[in-house]
Design an enzyme around this catalytic site. Sequence first.
Site, PDB file in Angstrom:
ATOM      1  N   ASP A   1      -5.541  27.856  -7.421  1.00  0.00           N
ATOM      2  CA  ASP A   1      -6.381  26.619  -8.182  1.00  0.00           C
ATOM      3  C   ASP A   1      -5.109  26.078  -8.924  1.00  0.00           C
ATOM      4  OD1 ASP A   1      -7.125  24.534  -9.606  1.00  0.00           O
ATOM      5  OD2 ASP A   1      -8.602  26.464 -10.642  1.00  0.00           O
TER       6      ASP A   1
ATOM      7  N   LYS B   1      -4.195   1.797  -3.462  1.00  0.00           N
ATOM      8  CA  LYS B   1      -4.768   1.954  -4.439  1.00  0.00           C
ATOM      9  C   LYS B   1      -3.606   1.540  -5.646  1.00  0.00           C
ATOM     10  CE  LYS B   1      -5.960   4.718  -8.097  1.00  0.00           C
ATOM     11  NZ  LYS B   1      -6.993   6.575  -7.972  1.00  0.00           N
TER      12      LYS B   1
ATOM     13  N   TYR C   1      -1.295   7.592  -9.651  1.00  0.00           N
ATOM     14  CA  TYR C   1       0.060   7.098  -8.607  1.00  0.00           C
ATOM     15  C   TYR C   1       0.571   7.307  -9.415  1.00  0.00           C
ATOM     16  CZ  TYR C   1      -3.499   7.021  -5.478  1.00  0.00           C
ATOM     17  OH  TYR C   1      -4.562   6.604  -3.402  1.00  0.00           O
TER      18      TYR C   1
ATOM     19  N   LEU D   1     -11.289  13.707   1.090  1.00  0.00           N
ATOM     20  CA  LEU D   1     -12.151  13.244  -0.453  1.00  0.00           C
ATOM     21  C   LEU D   1     -12.834  12.309   0.493  1.00  0.00           C
ATOM     22  CD1 LEU D   1     -13.467  13.392  -2.956  1.00  0.00           C
ATOM     23  CD2 LEU D   1     -11.990  12.836  -4.002  1.00  0.00           C
TER      24      LEU D   1
END
Length: 375
Positions: free
Chosen positions: A64, A132, A167, A199
């Site tokens: 993780d 994006k 970003y 995703l």
Amino acid sequence: MEKDPDYRAAALIVGVTGMVGLTLAEALKKPTAPGGPWKVYGAARRALPTWFPSGLLDHFIAFDATNRDETLQNLSPIASNVTHIFWVALQIRETEQLNITLNSTMLTNVLAAINSASDPQLRHITMQTGTKHYMGPIFDPSLSTQLVPHEPPFREDYPRLPYPNFYYALEDLLATYSHSFTYSIHRSSIIIGASSRSLYNTILTLSVYATICRREGLPCRYPGTLYTWEHFCDMSDARVLAEQQVWAATTDGAKNEAYNCTNGDVFTWKSFWKVLCKVFEVEFVPFDEKDKFDFTELMRDKGRVWDEIVEEHGLYKAKMEDITCFEALQTVLHFEFQHVSSMNKSREFGFFGYADTLKSVRIWVERLRQMKIIP
């Protein structure tokens, strides 16, 4: 781990089980890969899925990245080997501010772990982001109605928009390390590839939709608007993204730059829909502006149907909600502008990779079938 004289470079792919992570591993393991031969380490939060090709990685690490101690513990044994990081990982939360915090933490932890080596070898990091960058946080409900995107085709030299964007945060974080290693930014369009762990996976989402429509005898209606049906859009084949990232990582004149990365062509969703319907053997239904329906609501209760399909065909066991992105796709198919990026800068710097988007649809659907993710 000791350095291996059989390899010229060692790559750490963070997010290796995603669409681009898989194609990066395949690209780096080709005998003709630039900068090779490569040792390839793959990293992800969870264990490798059954569809991931065995033997493709030299070493896989599950950890993780939001946990600093866990990241250090898992990456310190390879820290002195890694020469290149390919960052194709992301985590998404409810707001863009949370996205900034979470994704910045992940990158900070990984870089700290690799740089913890007594003699770090890290030379370059490729960072995958997306369009994006030019549109703002389109999936943040508190901000999405305020956004004014740049005029398409999107160009790399456009100024940043006045909205929070993870970003931007990741680019700024990389810039602080510019004295230690080089980097490159790769802004993808809608990615087309094969994975159950990405995703935003448009082709898998549409594959699930078409499969359920066929099973239930439903019309495979286009869940967008007349504008997106008729106007241009572009995509990024995962293979082209991998090719561009390896190119930038191994080409001196390409470093410390940001590049758009699309297939180099454009399509209309009308033409895309014809191919999709043909591949899944469902009737092509022309778009009818009067026939309005809520895509997300229609699919909300289809999880049981997908479970039955998975069981009957012996597919990779995954819940429909874990492998689809109906809400995100519905947002994209309601854009009021042409979702197109310029590839001029990339060509000027010497990258000429491309793909035929409509042919890519067939290729990646077949790959998803081979991987037993769809029937």
